[in-house]
Design a protein around this motif. Sequence first.
Motif, PDB file in Angstrom:
ATOM      1  N   PHE A 204      62.966  80.722  38.255  1.00 44.70           N
ATOM      2  CA  PHE A 204      62.312  79.420  38.370  1.00 44.70           C
ATOM      3  C   PHE A 204      63.255  78.372  37.804  1.00 44.70           C
ATOM      4  O   PHE A 204      64.007  78.629  36.859  1.00 44.70           O
ATOM      5  CB  PHE A 204      60.981  79.402  37.600  1.00 44.70           C
ATOM      6  CG  PHE A 204      59.987  80.383  38.150  1.00 44.70           C
ATOM      7  CD1 PHE A 204      59.292  80.103  39.324  1.00 44.70           C
ATOM      8  CD2 PHE A 204      59.769  81.602  37.511  1.00 44.70           C
ATOM      9  CE1 PHE A 204      58.384  81.019  39.846  1.00 44.70           C
ATOM     10  CE2 PHE A 204      58.873  82.520  38.034  1.00 44.70           C
ATOM     11  CZ  PHE A 204      58.173  82.233  39.203  1.00 44.70           C
ATOM     12  N   PHE A 205      63.168  77.194  38.403  1.00 40.86           N
ATOM     13  CA  PHE A 205      64.007  76.076  37.970  1.00 40.86           C
ATOM     14  C   PHE A 205      63.084  74.995  37.441  1.00 40.86           C
ATOM     15  O   PHE A 205      62.214  74.522  38.163  1.00 40.86           O
ATOM     16  CB  PHE A 205      64.847  75.576  39.151  1.00 40.86           C
ATOM     17  CG  PHE A 205      65.727  76.650  39.728  1.00 40.86           C
ATOM     18  CD1 PHE A 205      66.994  76.866  39.202  1.00 40.86           C
ATOM     19  CD2 PHE A 205      65.281  77.477  40.761  1.00 40.86           C
ATOM     20  CE1 PHE A 205      67.804  77.885  39.705  1.00 40.86           C
ATOM     21  CE2 PHE A 205      66.080  78.487  41.261  1.00 40.86           C
ATOM     22  CZ  PHE A 205      67.340  78.697  40.736  1.00 40.86           C
ATOM     23  N   VAL A 206      63.248  74.651  36.163  1.00 42.45           N
ATOM     24  CA  VAL A 206      62.336  73.673  35.583  1.00 42.45           C
ATOM     25  C   VAL A 206      63.065  72.375  35.248  1.00 42.45           C
ATOM     26  O   VAL A 206      64.228  72.378  34.841  1.00 42.45           O
ATOM     27  CB  VAL A 206      61.652  74.185  34.294  1.00 42.45           C
ATOM     28  CG1 VAL A 206      60.869  75.442  34.562  1.00 42.45           C
ATOM     29  CG2 VAL A 206      62.635  74.382  33.167  1.00 42.45           C
ATOM     30  N   THR A 207      62.344  71.295  35.450  1.00 48.45           N
ATOM     31  CA  THR A 207      62.875  69.992  35.068  1.00 48.45           C
ATOM     32  C   THR A 207      61.729  69.108  34.621  1.00 48.45           C
ATOM     33  O   THR A 207      60.661  69.116  35.226  1.00 48.45           O
ATOM     34  CB  THR A 207      63.646  69.335  36.222  1.00 48.45           C
ATOM     35  OG1 THR A 207      63.932  67.976  35.847  1.00 48.45           O
ATOM     36  CG2 THR A 207      62.846  69.315  37.519  1.00 48.45           C
ATOM     37  N   ASN A 208      61.945  68.368  33.564  1.00 48.89           N
ATOM     38  CA  ASN A 208      60.935  67.415  33.107  1.00 48.89           C
ATOM     39  C   ASN A 208      60.950  66.139  33.929  1.00 48.89           C
ATOM     40  O   ASN A 208      60.066  65.302  33.779  1.00 48.89           O
ATOM     41  CB  ASN A 208      61.146  67.083  31.618  1.00 48.89           C
ATOM     42  CG  ASN A 208      60.293  67.963  30.738  1.00 48.89           C
ATOM     43  OD1 ASN A 208      59.468  68.749  31.224  1.00 48.89           O
ATOM     44  ND2 ASN A 208      60.474  67.838  29.435  1.00 48.89           N
ATOM     45  N   ASN A 209      61.924  65.995  34.780  1.00 44.03           N
ATOM     46  CA  ASN A 209      61.988  64.817  35.637  1.00 44.03           C
ATOM     47  C   ASN A 209      60.805  64.851  36.610  1.00 44.03           C
ATOM     48  O   ASN A 209      60.617  65.834  37.316  1.00 44.03           O
ATOM     49  CB  ASN A 209      63.324  64.840  36.379  1.00 44.03           C
ATOM     50  CG  ASN A 209      63.585  63.546  37.102  1.00 44.03           C
ATOM     51  OD1 ASN A 209      62.679  62.909  37.627  1.00 44.03           O
ATOM     52  ND2 ASN A 209      64.842  63.143  37.140  1.00 44.03           N
ATOM     53  N   SER A 210      60.002  63.795  36.610  1.00 46.73           N
ATOM     54  CA  SER A 210      58.816  63.750  37.471  1.00 46.73           C
ATOM     55  C   SER A 210      59.006  62.839  38.669  1.00 46.73           C
ATOM     56  O   SER A 210      58.067  62.625  39.433  1.00 46.73           O
ATOM     57  CB  SER A 210      57.617  63.243  36.660  1.00 46.73           C
ATOM     58  OG  SER A 210      57.854  61.896  36.253  1.00 46.73           O
ATOM     59  N   THR A 211      60.201  62.274  38.818  1.00 47.36           N
ATOM     60  CA  THR A 211      60.362  61.277  39.880  1.00 47.36           C
ATOM     61  C   THR A 211      60.358  61.912  41.272  1.00 47.36           C
ATOM     62  O   THR A 211      60.066  61.250  42.250  1.00 47.36           O
ATOM     63  CB  THR A 211      61.671  60.465  39.702  1.00 47.36           C
ATOM     64  OG1 THR A 211      62.776  61.366  39.775  1.00 47.36           O
ATOM     65  CG2 THR A 211      61.693  59.744  38.368  1.00 47.36           C
ATOM     66  N   LYS A 212      60.672  63.202  41.338  1.00 50.59           N
ATOM     67  CA  LYS A 212      60.644  63.899  42.622  1.00 50.59           C
ATOM     68  C   LYS A 212      59.548  64.962  42.602  1.00 50.59           C
ATOM     69  O   LYS A 212      59.192  65.492  41.551  1.00 50.59           O
ATOM     70  CB  LYS A 212      61.990  64.597  42.885  1.00 50.59           C
ATOM     71  CG  LYS A 212      63.180  63.678  43.054  1.00 50.59           C
ATOM     72  CD  LYS A 212      64.411  64.516  43.465  1.00 50.59           C
ATOM     73  CE  LYS A 212      65.635  63.667  43.738  1.00 50.59           C
ATOM     74  NZ  LYS A 212      66.292  63.210  42.506  1.00 50.59           N
ATOM     75  N   SER A 213      59.047  65.317  43.771  1.00 46.96           N
ATOM     76  CA  SER A 213      58.150  66.466  43.921  1.00 46.96           C
ATOM     77  C   SER A 213      59.018  67.717  44.066  1.00 46.96           C
ATOM     78  O   SER A 213      60.248  67.624  44.137  1.00 46.96           O
ATOM     79  CB  SER A 213      57.297  66.290  45.174  1.00 46.96           C
ATOM     80  OG  SER A 213      58.165  66.175  46.294  1.00 46.96           O
ATOM     81  N   ARG A 214      58.371  68.897  44.142  1.00 43.82           N
ATOM     82  CA  ARG A 214      59.161  70.113  44.374  1.00 43.82           C
ATOM     83  C   ARG A 214      59.953  70.000  45.668  1.00 43.82           C
ATOM     84  O   ARG A 214      61.118  70.379  45.741  1.00 43.82           O
ATOM     85  CB  ARG A 214      58.234  71.337  44.409  1.00 43.82           C
ATOM     86  CG  ARG A 214      57.792  71.753  43.020  1.00 43.82           C
ATOM     87  CD  ARG A 214      56.959  73.002  43.061  1.00 43.82           C
ATOM     88  NE  ARG A 214      55.724  72.752  43.795  1.00 43.82           N
ATOM     89  CZ  ARG A 214      54.830  73.673  44.101  1.00 43.82           C
ATOM     90  NH1 ARG A 214      55.038  74.942  43.750  1.00 43.82           N
ATOM     91  NH2 ARG A 214      53.736  73.367  44.744  1.00 43.82           N
ATOM     92  N   LYS A 215      59.297  69.448  46.697  1.00 43.81           N
ATOM     93  CA  LYS A 215      59.966  69.256  47.978  1.00 43.81           C
ATOM     94  C   LYS A 215      61.187  68.332  47.814  1.00 43.81           C
ATOM     95  O   LYS A 215      62.254  68.592  48.370  1.00 43.81           O
ATOM     96  CB  LYS A 215      58.953  68.623  48.930  1.00 43.81           C
ATOM     97  CG  LYS A 215      59.301  68.672  50.394  1.00 43.81           C
ATOM     98  CD  LYS A 215      58.082  68.146  51.179  1.00 43.81           C
ATOM     99  CE  LYS A 215      58.507  67.478  52.465  1.00 43.81           C
ATOM    100  NZ  LYS A 215      58.750  68.400  53.548  1.00 43.81           N
TER     101      LYS A 215
END
Lengths: 317, 317
Positions: free
Chosen positions: B76-87
């Motif tokens: 799994f790849f995690v990022t706290n950045n919320s500006t993008k969706s998974r897509k």
Amino acid sequence: MANAAAARRGSLSMMATVATPGAASVKRLTSPEEELLKNTDVFIFDCDGVIWRGDSLIDKVPSVLEKLRAMGKRMFFVTNNSTKSRKGYKSKFSSLGLDVQDEEIFSSSFAAAAYLEQKNFKATGKKVYVIGEVGIGEELDLIGVPHIGGPADKGKTIELTPGYALEIDHDVGAVVVGFDRHFNYHKIQYAQLAINENGAEFIATNMDAVTHLTDAQEWAGAGSMVGCIKGCTGKEPTLVGKPSPLMIDYIVYKYKIPKDKICMVGDRLDTDILFGKDNGLKTVLTLSGVTSEEKLLGAANKIHPDFFVSSIADFFP
Amino acid sequence: MANAAAARRGSLSMMATVATPGAASVKRLTSPEEELLKNTDVFIFDCDGVIWRGDSLIDKVPSVLEKLRAMGKRMFFVTNNSTKSRKGYKSKFSSLGLDVQDEEIFSSSFAAAAYLEQKNFKATGKKVYVIGEVGIGEELDLIGVPHIGGPADKGKTIELTPGYALEIDHDVGAVVVGFDRHFNYHKIQYAQLAINENGAEFIATNMDAVTHLTDAQEWAGAGSMVGCIKGCTGKEPTLVGKPSPLMIDYIVYKYKIPKDKICMVGDRLDTDILFGKDNGLKTVLTLSGVTSEEKLLGAANKIHPDFFVSSIADFFP
């Protein structure tokens, strides 16, 4: 909120003293001359909810202030609102028919400038970056401290391109944060860099969660802008408005008045009254603002003013 | 910062194990098969500083991921950045030549939606008010939760006239706050009213003080926007991104994997490694991001990963 409080006051105003488990020491002011006036040289009045509500003067306030002046009492008007300078506030007093002097007004915009003056910031040759409206800049002009930001950064945006960096003025030695309805990400990033990378001092005019921009609802206050800069710097600001002791220290130092001759008059328990008590002042809560008699006298309230009044008209029954 | 760390790494990379008073338990990964791979079924990778730096892929990452997949490892790849969706993130992976699946990506925008789904928020018939960019709304669309605010409130201003009130939608049951470079006072006041007056739940995608919008400098992060809403509401948010345990609970629940078979790989001690340790995972710190070997091994550091590597290329020496 003020209306609901007023309605509640009506139903309870016949009770001169009330004893409840949580508020044994809270007493309605019944003999003002004896209990308050003869031992007090200075009155510090919170404005909103004490002198006015929004744009309306509270009943009988002009004659109360006149009578206090006639008795030789000194008075100061404090507000955590930093959007205006003292000069700007004087216009508000004048528009309501109240004649006050610039030096009687303690806005948090003035408090920020007074703090920097006390620190001799001017001698550093540095500038201030301002998050806030015209009041802060006007007060800084009066003490000859250069400043950037503020209203000039309204509407600025950050256009991100690969490798882009926001360049900041490396002479910024302090960031003053107050209420700013034109808050934006440019200002946030500028303040963040100045504090985190320049080592600029982070100064907050106040941290009030909400404020009364209009009578119609509560508005997010300077606590928003200050919370934001705390959130990106991890730093706590130097607070200059209420409930910081700076203003009291200034009055005591400048006018040589002992604290026990000063009385804080306000409508909020957790700011005005706590501020007065923490600074060793006499305290009077007025029910003409946001605090209801039920809340004041309820068991849950742990903040007890020396006296309470329906409005400051009770100073001269 | 990453460059300075790289320079420092160079001077120390010959030392396979280092014993210092503060870091007795920190060990360089030297026998990856034995020490790590044979006991780990799932790798959770932080992205920035581990997989890429800004817009550049870190050396040998594609082949490391291929080898792990060939061994049957889940990732799994995690990022706290919320500006993008998974897509949206998938496009970033693709542009760097990495083939990952939507469900392998845990952005904090997805975490916010997953949290609301877990709470069955949809059944309340309420809406979400968004402070943030497109990612949050795209994730809410995927779970069928209506939302307002977000990019649609860019550029809105408050024009104050006496008696003016900002009207809000009384069906707002949650406010999701993430990074928003078009943050403004309209959004602040909307969120304040929804939380303070509607009783909407306050949800934070993350509280990172700074983020890496460009390689050129650190940028004020979502901690700014979240701190702002804390400042005007006096409330603490429900945190859904790192270091909240929500994501781990989700993986454990959805894929039935015991925590001791999961390894967190990150470049930050106080977020990634702390997050892994607090959740009972194995932890590997990579020096390919913001943490230097001196900092990791210094006496001041109290956060000790199980292993450290120069980059994840060390998984297959």
